[in-house]
Design an enzyme around this catalytic site. Structure first.
Site, PDB file in Angstrom:
ATOM      1  N   ASP A 482     117.050  82.643 -15.214  1.00 17.55           N
ATOM      2  CA  ASP A 482     116.575  83.603 -14.222  1.00 17.55           C
ATOM      3  C   ASP A 482     115.249  84.208 -14.655  1.00 17.55           C
ATOM      4  O   ASP A 482     114.360  84.393 -13.846  1.00 17.55           O
ATOM      5  CB  ASP A 482     117.620  84.707 -13.982  1.00 17.55           C
ATOM      6  CG  ASP A 482     118.003  85.446 -15.249  1.00 17.55           C
ATOM      7  OD1 ASP A 482     117.818  84.892 -16.347  1.00 17.55           O
ATOM      8  OD2 ASP A 482     118.505  86.579 -15.151  1.00 17.55           O
ATOM      9  N   ARG A 486     113.797  89.625 -20.574  1.00 12.21           N
ATOM     10  CA  ARG A 486     114.750  90.668 -20.920  1.00 12.21           C
ATOM     11  C   ARG A 486     116.014  90.064 -21.565  1.00 12.21           C
ATOM     12  O   ARG A 486     116.106  88.848 -21.764  1.00 12.21           O
ATOM     13  CB  ARG A 486     115.116  91.489 -19.683  1.00 12.21           C
ATOM     14  CG  ARG A 486     115.915  90.716 -18.664  1.00 12.21           C
ATOM     15  CD  ARG A 486     116.247  91.619 -17.462  1.00 12.21           C
ATOM     16  NE  ARG A 486     116.976  90.889 -16.458  1.00 12.21           N
ATOM     17  CZ  ARG A 486     116.736  90.966 -15.149  1.00 12.21           C
ATOM     18  NH1 ARG A 486     115.771  91.736 -14.685  1.00 12.21           N
ATOM     19  NH2 ARG A 486     117.464  90.275 -14.308  1.00 12.21           N
ATOM     20  N   ASP A 487     117.003  90.922 -21.815  1.00 10.30           N
ATOM     21  CA  ASP A 487     118.229  90.457 -22.460  1.00 10.30           C
ATOM     22  C   ASP A 487     119.128  89.811 -21.416  1.00 10.30           C
ATOM     23  O   ASP A 487     120.182  90.317 -21.082  1.00 10.30           O
ATOM     24  CB  ASP A 487     118.940  91.633 -23.137  1.00 10.30           C
ATOM     25  CG  ASP A 487     119.169  92.792 -22.179  1.00 10.30           C
ATOM     26  OD1 ASP A 487     118.621  92.766 -21.058  1.00 10.30           O
ATOM     27  OD2 ASP A 487     119.902  93.721 -22.540  1.00 10.30           O
ATOM     28  N   GLU A 488     118.656  88.668 -20.889  1.00  8.62           N
ATOM     29  CA  GLU A 488     119.439  87.973 -19.880  1.00  8.62           C
ATOM     30  C   GLU A 488     119.254  86.471 -20.091  1.00  8.62           C
ATOM     31  O   GLU A 488     120.011  85.845 -20.783  1.00  8.62           O
ATOM     32  CB  GLU A 488     119.043  88.423 -18.468  1.00  8.62           C
ATOM     33  CG  GLU A 488     119.978  87.863 -17.432  1.00  8.62           C
ATOM     34  CD  GLU A 488     120.385  88.866 -16.351  1.00  8.62           C
ATOM     35  OE1 GLU A 488     119.841  89.968 -16.303  1.00  8.62           O
ATOM     36  OE2 GLU A 488     121.264  88.502 -15.546  1.00  8.62           O
ATOM     37  N   ASP A 495     119.780  81.354  -8.093  1.00  7.60           N
ATOM     38  CA  ASP A 495     118.337  81.331  -8.302  1.00  7.60           C
ATOM     39  C   ASP A 495     117.860  79.883  -8.288  1.00  7.60           C
ATOM     40  O   ASP A 495     116.863  79.535  -7.666  1.00  7.60           O
ATOM     41  CB  ASP A 495     117.963  81.966  -9.647  1.00  7.60           C
ATOM     42  CG  ASP A 495     118.562  83.344  -9.877  1.00  7.60           C
ATOM     43  OD1 ASP A 495     119.693  83.578  -9.424  1.00  7.60           O
ATOM     44  OD2 ASP A 495     117.915  84.195 -10.508  1.00  7.60           O
ATOM     45  N   TRP A 553     126.162  80.965  -5.242  1.00  9.83           N
ATOM     46  CA  TRP A 553     125.986  80.731  -6.685  1.00  9.83           C
ATOM     47  C   TRP A 553     126.785  79.473  -7.083  1.00  9.83           C
ATOM     48  O   TRP A 553     126.195  78.461  -7.433  1.00  9.83           O
ATOM     49  CB  TRP A 553     126.426  81.975  -7.473  1.00  9.83           C
ATOM     50  CG  TRP A 553     125.309  82.973  -7.676  1.00  9.83           C
ATOM     51  CD1 TRP A 553     124.637  83.198  -8.847  1.00  9.83           C
ATOM     52  CD2 TRP A 553     124.733  83.870  -6.713  1.00  9.83           C
ATOM     53  NE1 TRP A 553     123.678  84.179  -8.659  1.00  9.83           N
ATOM     54  CE2 TRP A 553     123.715  84.601  -7.368  1.00  9.83           C
ATOM     55  CE3 TRP A 553     124.958  84.124  -5.364  1.00  9.83           C
ATOM     56  CZ2 TRP A 553     122.947  85.564  -6.725  1.00  9.83           C
ATOM     57  CZ3 TRP A 553     124.183  85.081  -4.711  1.00  9.83           C
ATOM     58  CH2 TRP A 553     123.192  85.788  -5.384  1.00  9.83           C
ATOM     59  N   GLU A 755     110.776  89.504  -9.629  1.00  7.57           N
ATOM     60  CA  GLU A 755     112.191  89.506  -9.266  1.00  7.57           C
ATOM     61  C   GLU A 755     112.431  90.313  -7.998  1.00  7.57           C
ATOM     62  O   GLU A 755     113.294  89.983  -7.186  1.00  7.57           O
ATOM     63  CB  GLU A 755     113.007  90.120 -10.415  1.00  7.57           C
ATOM     64  CG  GLU A 755     114.492  90.248 -10.139  1.00  7.57           C
ATOM     65  CD  GLU A 755     115.269  90.778 -11.338  1.00  7.57           C
ATOM     66  OE1 GLU A 755     114.648  91.465 -12.183  1.00  7.57           O
ATOM     67  OE2 GLU A 755     116.471  90.506 -11.431  1.00  7.57           O
ATOM     68  N   HIS A 776     110.576  85.770 -12.258  1.00  9.50           N
ATOM     69  CA  HIS A 776     111.851  85.313 -11.700  1.00  9.50           C
ATOM     70  C   HIS A 776     111.479  84.392 -10.549  1.00  9.50           C
ATOM     71  O   HIS A 776     110.873  84.836  -9.593  1.00  9.50           O
ATOM     72  CB  HIS A 776     112.555  86.537 -11.114  1.00  9.50           C
ATOM     73  CG  HIS A 776     113.895  86.852 -11.671  1.00  9.50           C
ATOM     74  ND1 HIS A 776     114.074  87.404 -12.907  1.00  9.50           N
ATOM     75  CD2 HIS A 776     115.129  86.754 -11.126  1.00  9.50           C
ATOM     76  CE1 HIS A 776     115.378  87.630 -13.095  1.00  9.50           C
ATOM     77  NE2 HIS A 776     116.034  87.228 -12.044  1.00  9.50           N
TER      78      HIS A 776
HETATM   79  C1  BGC Z   1     119.883  87.889 -12.437  1.00 11.56           C
HETATM   80  C2  BGC Z   1     119.726  87.153 -11.134  1.00 11.56           C
HETATM   81  C3  BGC Z   1     121.082  86.708 -10.699  1.00 11.56           C
HETATM   82  C4  BGC Z   1     121.838  87.961 -10.437  1.00 11.56           C
HETATM   83  C5  BGC Z   1     123.180  87.780  -9.849  1.00 11.56           C
HETATM   84  C6  BGC Z   1     120.684  89.105 -12.169  1.00 11.56           C
HETATM   85  O1  BGC Z   1     120.871  89.875 -13.278  1.00 11.56           O
HETATM   86  O2  BGC Z   1     118.646  88.178 -13.007  1.00 11.56           O
HETATM   87  O3  BGC Z   1     118.721  86.288 -11.128  1.00 11.56           O
HETATM   88  O4  BGC Z   1     121.114  85.795  -9.674  1.00 11.56           O
HETATM   89  O5  BGC Z   1     121.902  88.768 -11.586  1.00 11.56           O
HETATM   90  O6  BGC Z   1     123.763  88.972  -9.723  1.00 11.56           O
END
Ligand code: BGC
Length: 883
Positions: A482, A486-488, A495, A553, A755, A776
């Site tokens: 995504d 960041r911490d992801e 996406d 998703w 984003e 994003h």
């Molecule tokens: C992500 C998104 C993702 C979404 C779903 C976010 O934290 O960055 O890209 O699709 O969460 O909830």
């Protein structure tokens, strides 16, 4: 006017074996071979040869396989010889014959066939957990850090060879990240290898040819091991920031050496290796890297090195079991671009700030001269705040700071190894004076072949195209993430699916798609539920099951299979995916017998991050379900599976949709996204569609021509507006630069896709720090319309894989001109149009063996015709507006 008098010779281009230009290991010994064709002569026949001897292959002889001349260009073609030998380096080539009998052969393309599970003798090795009794445990507080991140492990082994080998292939993988060294040299250009898979299920290996690196006498193999996705920090759950798959990284390596007399020898990872820690104090995706150059061990990877304080490694038993070892399914990540700083400023606190002019994913390369012990901090950020300091609040728990401690004594160079950051700006501070400073930003990504270049006469649109490309580049790293900062940094599936059609223009995503869909399948539950993110494990600290996918998703695999089929015309992935796709469809149907998708929708995110009125989530979910049923019907047709189940399902769902969501001339919720989905997925009876389109037009008018969609609606905006409200309104949307729009972000300095539409506004400044990435790609899904309609290069279900194209260009004076080149699976497609006075001159070039169905925009014609076909070759059309 097809072709020229001097028809250019045919040339085979873009050879792929198992979808890769250079497969470094095969998972199937009867691989798929594909290629494109360039040139203007008539294509009569193609032939593929494959063999051990490169020189023979170049001259059209294959000692392992010769397909013989096959009519036309039957790509993709499955290799049909005896199963290829394991552990081999082979070559193949494609020959094309034109109508006059002239032949052209491609450059030879390499294939490494790789190893079978039974060929692996190597053992996983790791830094010891407990040293054997009697060994002194090294005490070194230099490696303590607030993240409790592990120092990189250095590993080595020396061995003697009786003579220089004629061939040496090394197979290598890690649970974690590795860098491989042989006799003092780093091997290959891969970074963040072996990439990310669900390591509890599978891990990918790759191969390197190291023949030239070995010689008679003593030799050394070395590796540096980092934590990466395996045990390092990823994701946003601070209660379980790291150790997602295991507590310490492990390494696997097997060197196969062959001598002139045919004798062979193997050197493998085992308990004969030694390990110690070195200059990399820690290196973690979120924390960053700390490197103490005073701890370097010159020559650690060479044979003559004296091992001081090196300890035995431990043979490691992966938990919960040994992962399946697969050959890398897609190209690994590499350094793909280097950027110089555009300017240097000072933050209010004196920090030196460098602007690289482009938001990217990667790291810095620094050259510097400073006394020993000087500590240099490099902080990374996507944006500056109003005072000109780095804005890092949106990184959440990601620290994104690299620390370098100089060794002194002359110029030194630093590039971190096992970390990457999402950044445009870097803040530098040092504990003492530094000289000779030079910084470069290095962008990394999975090294997918670039396939598209497109340029228009509108600067803002060009910037938008660049922003889309760079967001793809920054997020195609082992998996489609995504965001990179960041911490992801997860492989979020919606996406991906909204962006996939766009992504396929800029890069060859075929292998990447197959790899990531395997990750999705690895995360599929026993009930058939696809996950929200793949690989899935890290999101679930409390249970070892994947986080179940929400509508749009979990639906991603169905949509990606459709995209893959239409773009590449390769049915193999569909065959492999069919059972998992059916299981997902069964699950949705089981849970929602009434035909409205409202049960077991898990984290039903809806039209994520939309602005304005919220679209009814059950409507979105059901709309997607119908779309999936349609796609399944199409795929069933390709695979010669029964189609009726899917057409019946789609019909039943359409009826349920109509009954539930269409009342008194509008869709429930009455939002842009509701109409966009209904029109693009053809959810309503034909007679009602004009009403739905009119309602969409009214909603756009009420928003002063602005979009109001989130991630799910955005993909359909330009295509639906163009088809139903006219191309001019689609271009209006594209060119808007007031909030919210793509142009708005560009006006405020975006170099990647944000984003959120309101990531930053003049009135409110930055959006919530809780979720505000500036890189994003989801909103970049408008790219597909730019390619398919502005440039007029679209796929066509009547000839998947760009055997047939749909060309429906949009001409607009505000765009001025478009010049696009796309390396399709069949070969390069070019489309360029420009206004010349009142006329539009449109130049099209189609690869041999292809054709296009053309539909000109309303008001345009060629010889009085709006719709006609074009054959392979070059065409120059001078088009006049009607009236
Ligand atoms: C992500 C998104 C993702 C979404 C779903 C976010 O934290 O960055 O890209 O699709 O969460 O909830």
């Amino acid at each position: 006017m097809a072709g020229d008098d001097t028809a250019a010779a045919l040339r085979p281009v873009a050879l792929r074996c198992e979808l890769q230009a250079e497969p470094r290991g095969l998972n199937d010994l009867l691989p798929r071979l594909s290629w494109g064709c360039e040139g203007e002569a008539d294509l009569a026949a193609s032939r593929v040869v494959l063999g051990v001897d490169c020189a023979a292959v170049v001259s059209g002889q294959g000692d392992l396989w010769d397909s013989g001349w096959l009519s036309g260009t039957p790509s993709p073609l499955r290799y049909a010889g005896a199963p290829l030998p394991r552990d081999a380096r082979l070559w193949w080539s494609v020959g094309l014959r034109d109508g006059q009998g002239a032949e052209t052969w491609s450059e030879p393309a390499p294939i490494f066939t790789g190893l079978d599970a039974a060929d692996w003798e190597a053992e996983w090795i790791a830094r010891y957990f407990v040293l054997p009794a009697g060994r002194e445990v090294p005490q070194d507080s230099a490696y303590d850090n607030r993240f409790q991140a592990r120092p990189a492990d250095y590993m080595r082994r020396t061995f003697d060879l009786p003579e220089a080998p004629v061939r040496a292939l090394v197979y290598v993988s890690a649970l974690g990240l590795y860098e491989l060294h042989v006799n003092g040299q780093r091997i290959g250009r891969d970074v963040m290898a072996p990439g990310w898979t669900d390591y509890h299920t599978r891990t990918e290996y790759t191969v390197h040819d190291v023949t030239e690196h070995l010689s008679a006498g003593p030799n050394a193999l070395g590796a540096i091991l980092g934590e990466g996705w395996y045990s390092g920090r990823i994701g946003h759950n601070q209660r379980r920031a790291g150790n997602h798959y295991g507590g310490r990284p492990a390494f696997l390596c097997q060197l196969h050496v062959e001598y002139a007399d045919g004798q062979t020898q193997r050197i493998v990872s085992d308990d004969r290796w030694r390990t110690r820690q070195g200059p990399v104090c820690y290196s973690d995706f979120l924390a960053g890297e700390m490197y103490d150059a005073r701890r370097e061990m010159p020559g650690w990877d060479a044979a003559g090195f004296e091992e001081v304080n090196w300890q035995p490694v431990e043979v490691f038993t992966p938990d919960p079991g040994a992962p399946h070892l697969d050959a890398a399914r897609a190209p690994l990540a590499r350094e793909v671009a280097t950027l110089e700083p555009q300017s240097e400023t000072r933050a209010p606190d004196g920090e030196r700030i460098f602007d690289f002019g482009q938001n990217l994913a990667g790291y810095l390369s620094m050259e510097v001269e400073a006394p020993s012990g000087t500590e240099i901090r490099l902080r990374h950020a996507e944006r500056l705040d109003e005072a000109g300091a780095l804005y890092t609040a949106n990184l959440r728990f990601a620290v994104s700071e690299d620390i370098y401690i100089c060794k002194g004594g002359g110029p030194e160079r630093f590039t971190p190894r096992f970390t990457f950051h999402g950044f445009q700006y870097v803040g530098l501070s040092a504990s003492g004076p530094v000289e000779g400073l030079s910084l470069r930003a290095i962008a990394i990504q999975s090294d997918l072949p670039l396939t598209g270049s497109i340029e228009t006469g509108n600067a803002m649109v060009n910037q938008l195209i660049s922003n889309i490309f760079w967001s793809q580049r920054g997020n195609f790293l082992a998996v489609p993430t995504d965001c990179p900062q960041r911490d992801e940094r997860y492989g979020w599936s919606a996406d991906a699916q909204v962006f996939w059609r766009t992504a396929g223009y800029f890069m060859d995503v075929s292998a990447f798609t197959e790899k990531w869909l395997q990750d999705m399948v690895d995360g599929q539950s026993a009930e058939g539920i696809f996950p929200d993110v793949a690989p899935t494990k890290p999101l679930n600290p409390y249970r070892l099951t994947p986080q179940p996918g929400a509508p749009a998703w979990g639906d991603a695999p169905v949509i990606l299979c459709r995209d893959h089929w239409l773009r590449y015309g390769d049915a193999e992935l569909l065959r492999r995916m069919w059972a998992p796709l059916v299981a997902w469809m069964d699950y949705i149907e089981r849970e929602n017998p009434g035909g409205i998708r409202e049960r077991s929708v898990h984290n039903n995110y809806g039209d994520w991050l939309s602005i304005g009125p919220v679209t009814d989530r059950a409507l979105v979910a059901t709309a997607y379900w119908i779309h999936l049923a349609d796609i399944m019907g199409m795929l069933a047709g390709v695979l010669q599976e029964p189609v009726d189940r899917w057409s019946a399902l789609a019909e039943r769902l359409r009826a349920a949709f109509l009954a539930r969501f269409w009342q008194e001339g509008s869709l429930s919720g009455d939002t842009q996204t509701a109409y966009l989905l209904a029109l693009d997925f053809a959810l309503l009876p034909e007679a009602l569609r004009p009403q739905a389109a009119a309602r969409l037009g009214a909603l756009l008018d009420a928003a002063d021509g602005h979009l109001q969609t989130g991630f799910l609606g955005v993909r359909h905006l330009a295509p639906v507006v163009c088809d139903w409200l006219g191309p001019e309104r689609a271009v209006d949307l594209l060119l808007k630069d007031t909030y919210p729009s793509w142009g708005f972000s560009i006006r405020h300095g975006a170099t990647t896709i944000w984003e959120r539409w309101d990531g930053w506004t003049p009135e409110k400044g930055f959006q919530s720090t809780a979720m505000n990435s500036f890189n994003h790609y989801a909103y970049g899904a408008v790219g597909e319309w730019i390619w398919a309609r502005l440039a007029g290069i679209d796929w066509n279900a009547a000839g998947p894989g760009y055997r047939r194209l749909a060309m429906r260009p949009v001409f607009d004076r505000r765009i001025g001109h478009v010049k696009a080149r796309y390396e399709a699976a069949t070969g390069p497609v070019q489309s360029a149009w420009a206004y010349e006075g009142e006329a539009v001159v449109w130049e099209v070039s189609l690869p041999p063996g292809t054709s296009a169905e053309v539909a000109l925009p309303e008001g345009w014609s060629r010889d009085g015709q709006r719709a006609f076909a074009l054959g392979a070759g070059r065409h120059r059309l001078v088009l006049q507006p009607a009236g």
